[in-house]
Enzyme design. Structure first.
Site, mmCIF file in Angstrom:
data_model
loop_
_atom_site.group_PDB
_atom_site.id
_atom_site.type_symbol
_atom_site.label_atom_id
_atom_site.label_comp_id
_atom_site.label_asym_id
_atom_site.label_seq_id
_atom_site.Cartn_x
_atom_site.Cartn_y
_atom_site.Cartn_z
ATOM 1 N N HIS A 49 40.921 37.137 50.476
ATOM 2 C CA HIS A 49 41.292 38.340 49.732
ATOM 3 C C HIS A 49 42.210 39.237 50.560
ATOM 4 O O HIS A 49 43.069 39.923 50.011
ATOM 5 C CB HIS A 49 40.042 39.101 49.294
ATOM 6 C CG HIS A 49 39.098 38.251 48.506
ATOM 7 N ND1 HIS A 49 39.427 37.704 47.283
ATOM 8 C CD2 HIS A 49 37.848 37.819 48.789
ATOM 9 C CE1 HIS A 49 38.420 36.983 46.838
ATOM 10 N NE2 HIS A 49 37.446 37.030 47.734
ATOM 11 N N CYS B 260 40.952 60.201 33.077
ATOM 12 C CA CYS B 260 41.689 60.802 31.968
ATOM 13 C C CYS B 260 41.035 60.229 30.707
ATOM 14 O O CYS B 260 39.927 59.710 30.774
ATOM 15 C CB CYS B 260 43.193 60.530 32.054
ATOM 16 S SG CYS B 260 43.731 58.811 31.862
#
Length: 149
Positions: free
Chosen positions: A137, A69
Site C-alpha cells: 500500500h 457538507c
C-alpha cells in the site's frame, strides 16, 4: 507534525450540528478538536471550508481532519486539491477503516444529508482506530503523492 492528538473539523452550513457532535465525541476519546467550521446557519461555501481544514493537516498543525457538507463529496474534492492531503468520503465503517489502512488517508469526509449521527460516530471511530498497513500500500500511496509533483 504536531505531537498532540489534534483533529481539525470543518463543514459548510449543512453540517454544523453533526460537526459539533463529532467534536464532542472525539474530545471524549482524548483528541483535541480544532473546530474551524461556521457557527451560524447562513449559507457558506464548502470549498473554503475544505481548503482551510486541509491546510491545517498538510502543514502538520493537525494529525487528521474530519470535514462535512451535504454529501461529503464537494468538500472532499476541495480538500484533495491541497498537496499532502488524502481525503475520502465514507458512509460506512468498512470504507473508513480501509482509507486509513490502504490509502493512509489523513482526512475523513462525510455527508450530513446522507448518514445519521450514530453511523457518523461509528465511521469516525473506524477511521481513528485503523492504522496504515504500509507494504504494497505504501507503493501506491507514493504513486498518489507523485501525482502532486
Amino acid at each position: 507534525m504536531t505531537d498532540t492528538k489534534r483533529i481539525v473539523l470543518s463543514s459548510d452550513h449543512t453540517a454544523i450540528d453533526l460537526r459539533q457532535t463529532i467534536a464532542a465525541h472525539i474530545t471524549s476519546l482524548g483528541w483535541e478538536a480544532v473546530d474551524i467550521g461556521p457557527a451560524t446557519p447562513e449559507s457558506t461555501h464548502y470549498p473554503d471550508h475544505g481548503q482551510a481544514a486541509a491546510q491545517k493537516v498538510a502543514s502538520g498543525d493537525c494529525q487528521f481532519g474530519i470535514i462535512l457538507c451535504g454529501t461529503g463529496q464537494g468538500i472532499m474534492m476541495a480538500a484533495n486539491k491541497v498537496k499532502g492531503v488524502r481525503c475520502g468520503v465514507c458512509s460506512d465503517t468498512f470504507s473508513a477503516a480501509m482509507i486509513r489502512q490502504h490509502n493512509d488517508a489523513n482526512i475523513l469526509s462525510m455527508g450530513a444529508r446522507v448518514i445519521g449521527e450514530g453511523l457518523a460516530l461509528s465511521i469516525v471511530d473506524a477511521f481513528l482506530s485503523a492504522e496504515f498497513e504500509g507494504g504494497r500500500h505504501a507503493i501506491r500511496v507514493d504513486m498518489i503523492k507523485a501525482l502532486e509533483a
